[in-house]
Write a protein that holds these residues in place. Structure first.
Motif, PDB file in Angstrom:
ATOM      1  N   ALA A 144      55.182  12.916  34.809  1.00 53.48           N
ATOM      2  CA  ALA A 144      55.507  12.489  33.454  1.00 53.48           C
ATOM      3  C   ALA A 144      56.000  13.710  32.675  1.00 53.48           C
ATOM      4  CB  ALA A 144      54.284  11.896  32.781  1.00 53.48           C
ATOM      5  N   PRO A 145      57.137  13.628  31.991  1.00 48.89           N
ATOM      6  CA  PRO A 145      57.653  14.785  31.254  1.00 48.89           C
ATOM      7  C   PRO A 145      56.634  15.388  30.284  1.00 48.89           C
ATOM      8  CG  PRO A 145      59.346  13.118  31.413  1.00 48.89           C
ATOM      9  CD  PRO A 145      58.097  12.500  31.964  1.00 48.89           C
ATOM     10  N   LEU A 146      55.834  14.549  29.635  1.00 53.56           N
ATOM     11  CA  LEU A 146      54.837  15.075  28.698  1.00 53.56           C
ATOM     12  C   LEU A 146      53.858  16.003  29.400  1.00 53.56           C
ATOM     13  CD1 LEU A 146      53.440  15.140  25.917  1.00 53.56           C
ATOM     14  CD2 LEU A 146      52.162  13.106  26.636  1.00 53.56           C
ATOM     15  N   VAL A 147      53.438  15.638  30.604  1.00 53.36           N
ATOM     16  CA  VAL A 147      52.467  16.453  31.336  1.00 53.36           C
ATOM     17  C   VAL A 147      53.054  17.821  31.669  1.00 53.36           C
ATOM     18  CG1 VAL A 147      51.143  16.634  33.477  1.00 53.36           C
ATOM     19  CG2 VAL A 147      51.247  14.454  32.258  1.00 53.36           C
ATOM     20  N   ILE A 148      54.315  17.860  32.083  1.00 58.25           N
ATOM     21  CA  ILE A 148      54.953  19.142  32.386  1.00 58.25           C
ATOM     22  C   ILE A 148      55.110  19.976  31.117  1.00 58.25           C
ATOM     23  CG2 ILE A 148      57.025  20.238  33.292  1.00 58.25           C
ATOM     24  CD1 ILE A 148      55.170  18.910  35.368  1.00 58.25           C
ATOM     25  N   ALA A 149      55.479  19.334  30.008  1.00 60.08           N
ATOM     26  CA  ALA A 149      55.579  20.066  28.736  1.00 60.08           C
ATOM     27  C   ALA A 149      54.239  20.682  28.372  1.00 60.08           C
ATOM     28  CB  ALA A 149      56.067  19.124  27.638  1.00 60.08           C
ATOM     29  N   GLU A 150      53.171  19.935  28.569  1.00 63.09           N
ATOM     30  CA  GLU A 150      51.836  20.453  28.240  1.00 63.09           C
ATOM     31  C   GLU A 150      51.406  21.558  29.198  1.00 63.09           C
ATOM     32  OE1 GLU A 150      49.903  16.366  26.355  1.00 63.09           O
ATOM     33  OE2 GLU A 150      49.722  16.782  28.503  1.00 63.09           O
ATOM     34  N   GLN A 151      51.675  21.376  30.485  1.00 63.38           N
ATOM     35  CA  GLN A 151      51.288  22.397  31.458  1.00 63.38           C
ATOM     36  C   GLN A 151      51.998  23.715  31.195  1.00 63.38           C
ATOM     37  OE1 GLN A 151      51.976  20.844  35.392  1.00 63.38           O
ATOM     38  NE2 GLN A 151      50.253  19.408  35.291  1.00 63.38           N
ATOM     39  N   PHE A 152      53.307  23.647  30.979  1.00 63.66           N
ATOM     40  CA  PHE A 152      54.051  24.883  30.765  1.00 63.66           C
ATOM     41  C   PHE A 152      53.871  25.405  29.343  1.00 63.66           C
ATOM     42  CE2 PHE A 152      55.518  23.922  34.856  1.00 63.66           C
ATOM     43  CZ  PHE A 152      56.003  25.099  35.389  1.00 63.66           C
ATOM     44  N   GLY A 153      53.570  24.523  28.416  1.00 61.04           N
ATOM     45  CA  GLY A 153      53.163  24.998  27.099  1.00 61.04           C
ATOM     46  C   GLY A 153      51.857  25.774  27.172  1.00 61.04           C
ATOM     47  N   THR A 154      50.961  25.324  28.010  1.00 54.96           N
ATOM     48  CA  THR A 154      49.696  26.041  28.216  1.00 54.96           C
ATOM     49  C   THR A 154      49.953  27.400  28.854  1.00 54.96           C
ATOM     50  OG1 THR A 154      48.480  23.958  28.461  1.00 54.96           O
ATOM     51  CG2 THR A 154      47.450  25.939  29.359  1.00 54.96           C
ATOM     52  N   LEU A 155      50.787  27.415  29.899  1.00 48.90           N
ATOM     53  CA  LEU A 155      51.102  28.686  30.560  1.00 48.90           C
ATOM     54  C   LEU A 155      51.776  29.660  29.600  1.00 48.90           C
ATOM     55  CD1 LEU A 155      52.413  27.263  33.961  1.00 48.90           C
ATOM     56  CD2 LEU A 155      50.384  28.705  33.666  1.00 48.90           C
ATOM     57  N   GLU A 156      52.740  29.180  28.819  1.00 51.01           N
ATOM     58  CA  GLU A 156      53.430  30.045  27.866  1.00 51.01           C
ATOM     59  C   GLU A 156      52.482  30.549  26.793  1.00 51.01           C
ATOM     60  OE1 GLU A 156      56.254  32.214  25.755  1.00 51.01           O
ATOM     61  OE2 GLU A 156      56.277  31.490  27.837  1.00 51.01           O
ATOM     62  N   SER A 157      51.522  29.734  26.393  1.00 51.03           N
ATOM     63  CA  SER A 157      50.536  30.170  25.396  1.00 51.03           C
ATOM     64  C   SER A 157      49.638  31.255  25.961  1.00 51.03           C
ATOM     65  CB  SER A 157      49.694  28.968  24.941  1.00 51.03           C
ATOM     66  OG  SER A 157      50.497  27.996  24.314  1.00 51.03           O
ATOM     67  N   MET A 158      49.325  31.164  27.238  1.00 47.33           N
ATOM     68  CA  MET A 158      48.460  32.158  27.879  1.00 47.33           C
ATOM     69  C   MET A 158      49.207  33.440  28.219  1.00 47.33           C
ATOM     70  SD  MET A 158      46.277  29.810  30.546  1.00 47.33           S
ATOM     71  CE  MET A 158      44.926  28.746  30.003  1.00 47.33           C
ATOM     72  N   GLU A 164      54.949  22.189  22.053  1.00 48.12           N
ATOM     73  CA  GLU A 164      55.889  21.988  20.955  1.00 48.12           C
ATOM     74  C   GLU A 164      56.177  23.302  20.231  1.00 48.12           C
ATOM     75  OE1 GLU A 164      55.560  19.814  16.701  1.00 48.12           O
ATOM     76  OE2 GLU A 164      55.257  18.489  18.448  1.00 48.12           O
ATOM     77  N   GLY A 165      57.470  23.604  20.094  1.00 49.48           N
ATOM     78  CA  GLY A 165      57.890  24.791  19.355  1.00 49.48           C
ATOM     79  C   GLY A 165      57.894  26.072  20.154  1.00 49.48           C
ATOM     80  N   LEU A 166      57.487  26.023  21.420  1.00 51.70           N
ATOM     81  CA  LEU A 166      57.440  27.242  22.232  1.00 51.70           C
ATOM     82  C   LEU A 166      58.773  27.486  22.925  1.00 51.70           C
ATOM     83  CD1 LEU A 166      53.872  27.028  23.831  1.00 51.70           C
ATOM     84  CD2 LEU A 166      54.611  28.295  21.806  1.00 51.70           C
ATOM     85  N   ASP A 167      59.092  28.748  23.118  1.00 51.44           N
ATOM     86  CA  ASP A 167      60.354  29.151  23.737  1.00 51.44           C
ATOM     87  C   ASP A 167      60.138  29.288  25.240  1.00 51.44           C
ATOM     88  OD1 ASP A 167      62.830  30.074  24.358  1.00 51.44           O
ATOM     89  OD2 ASP A 167      62.644  31.992  23.300  1.00 51.44           O
ATOM     90  N   ILE A 168      60.339  28.211  25.964  1.00 51.90           N
ATOM     91  CA  ILE A 168      60.165  28.195  27.419  1.00 51.90           C
ATOM     92  C   ILE A 168      61.531  27.939  28.053  1.00 51.90           C
ATOM     93  CG2 ILE A 168      58.964  27.137  29.366  1.00 51.90           C
ATOM     94  CD1 ILE A 168      56.874  26.128  27.321  1.00 51.90           C
ATOM     95  N   PRO A 169      62.161  28.945  28.641  1.00 52.82           N
ATOM     96  CA  PRO A 169      63.486  28.737  29.239  1.00 52.82           C
ATOM     97  C   PRO A 169      63.448  27.672  30.332  1.00 52.82           C
ATOM     98  CG  PRO A 169      63.000  31.077  29.045  1.00 52.82           C
ATOM     99  CD  PRO A 169      61.727  30.349  28.736  1.00 52.82           C
ATOM    100  N   ILE A 170      64.369  26.739  30.256  1.00 46.74           N
ATOM    101  CA  ILE A 170      64.501  25.691  31.264  1.00 46.74           C
ATOM    102  C   ILE A 170      65.730  25.976  32.117  1.00 46.74           C
ATOM    103  CG2 ILE A 170      65.042  23.248  31.611  1.00 46.74           C
ATOM    104  CD1 ILE A 170      63.303  22.590  29.233  1.00 46.74           C
ATOM    105  N   TRP A 171      65.523  25.949  33.424  1.00 42.68           N
ATOM    106  CA  TRP A 171      66.596  26.109  34.398  1.00 42.68           C
ATOM    107  C   TRP A 171      66.750  24.801  35.164  1.00 42.68           C
ATOM    108  CZ3 TRP A 171      68.729  31.026  36.235  1.00 42.68           C
ATOM    109  CH2 TRP A 171      68.259  32.148  35.520  1.00 42.68           C
ATOM    110  N   LEU A 172      67.969  24.471  35.550  1.00 40.52           N
ATOM    111  CA  LEU A 172      68.190  23.368  36.471  1.00 40.52           C
ATOM    112  C   LEU A 172      68.468  23.934  37.853  1.00 40.52           C
ATOM    113  CD1 LEU A 172      70.187  20.637  34.541  1.00 40.52           C
ATOM    114  CD2 LEU A 172      67.739  21.155  34.550  1.00 40.52           C
ATOM    115  N   LEU A 173      67.829  23.330  38.850  1.00 38.43           N
ATOM    116  CA  LEU A 173      67.967  23.752  40.233  1.00 38.43           C
ATOM    117  C   LEU A 173      68.656  22.658  41.017  1.00 38.43           C
ATOM    118  CD1 LEU A 173      65.658  25.496  38.996  1.00 38.43           C
ATOM    119  CD2 LEU A 173      64.509  25.351  41.196  1.00 38.43           C
ATOM    120  N   GLY A 174      69.405  23.040  42.033  1.00 35.99           N
ATOM    121  CA  GLY A 174      70.055  22.010  42.819  1.00 35.99           C
ATOM    122  C   GLY A 174      70.697  22.544  44.071  1.00 35.99           C
TER     123      GLY A 174
END
Length: 345
Positions: A98-112, A174-184
């Protein structure tokens, strides 16, 4: 969400190109995932000293030889044991979540670990069909709605994009600067990354055929964005370096055996190196493995330098991300150290 732009000038040679590591967290024959995590942390700590820019881990499931299935957890473990190197996913297979779960997981990592987390996203299952059905049960996703999932995820981090679920907020995220990359490994993500103005990473370490076409597609479709003002393409490649070509070729047999087992439908742990002539494979199997690994670089310092310079001229890569499936940990460390020294020469 800013991604640092690298000025790519082929006349400066490979020394001007940043290098990163893609760690598949290999579980070796006779070892355990616990051992794998300890070796990954040791490699990441060395990579930080050697000047590597990023240390990425990949989501794979139902594969006995890869320990990074819970990718976000392993990212946190590596980030906690390092200080400056960027740590991230190469990648998270978004249709599995679920996109929300990934946003929360990486928001947590970025906060830490502020300013050090990358979120690389792919749309493949990262698994076989039985595992995919087990993972995506209830999600109803086959990867076709990846652009919509991506839009939703980005909106949880930046609500101004307006594609998140109404009344739902990612906290943290929300509001955190987490760079998103697309892989393929094809043109789909290349074009999408270009249209969205996001950085793009191509998986030529296992799917080299479409590399040049995908890079051209990405650059031709690129539109400047808040994340990037010009294209930034990272190319994934296998590099196995040693003191001599012969030793590197011997070390590379572990990776060849791993690919061969996947071809045969029996993925297993990473096997010890053998004499290249001792690999028992049919001619079609050998041809398939060699084709899959055709962009790999295996050899001594001089061989690696020449081959990498040639690939740089071909691809005009802005960054390299290197994988080395080597059974012996000390030899694996030495391979990455040789590459780092080549890039600094």
């Amino acid at each position: 969400m800013n991604v640092e732009n690298n000025v790519n000038n082929s006349t400066e040679g490979i020394s001007s190109i940043p290098i990163s590591i893609l760690d598949l967290a290999p579980v070796i024959a006779g070892g355990t995932p616990r051992d794998s995590f300890h070796r990954s942390l040791d490699l990441a700590q060395h990579a930080e000293q050697w000047g590597y820019r990023r240390y990425w881990l990949a989501e794979h499931h139902n594969m006995p030889g890869i320990a990074s299935s819970a990718t976000s957890l392993v990212i946190g473990y590596i980030a906690n044991g390092t200080k400056t190197i960027r740590v991230g996913s190469g990648g998270i297979m978004l249709p599995n979540h679920a996109p929300l779960v990934i946003a929360e997981q990486f928001g947590t990592l970025e906060s830490m670990y502020p300013g050090r987390i990358d979120l690389g996203l792919g749309r493949a299952p990262g698994s076989d069909q039985p595992a995919m059905r087990a993972i995506r049960r209830g999600l109803g996703s086959d990867g076709q709605n990846f652009p919509e999932q991506l839009s939703e995820l980005r909106s949880y981090l930046d609500p101004s994009l307006g594609a998140g679920m109404p009344g739902v907020r990612a906290v943290p995220g929300e509001g955190l600067d987490i760079p998103i990359w697309l892989l393929g490994s094809s043109g789909f993500s290349a074009q999408l990354a270009g249209e969205l103005g996001l950085p793009f990473a191509f998986a030529s370490h296992f799917a080299p055929d479409y590399l040049l076409a995908a890079l051209e597609l990405y650059r031709s479709y690129f539109k400047p964005s808040q994340a990037l003002n010009k294209p930034h393409a990272m190319v994934g490649i296998n590099i196995i370096a040693a003191d001599t070509d012969e030793e590197a070729q011997r070390l590379a047999t572990s990776q060849q055996q791993q690919f061969l087992n996947i071809v045969r439908g029996i993925p297993g742990m990473l096997s010890p190196a053998v004499d290249p002539s001792d690999i028992l494979w049919s001619e079609p199997e050998k041809a398939y493995v060699q084709k899959s690994l055709s962009f790999s670089i295996v050899g001594s310092r001089d061989t690696v330098r020449k081959r990498l310079s040639h690939l740089q001229e071909q691809t005009q890569a802005d960054e390299w991300i290197i994988s080395a499936q080597i059974y012996d940990h000390e030899a694996r460390l030495k391979s990455y150290q040789i590459v780092s020294e080549i890039m600094k020469e």
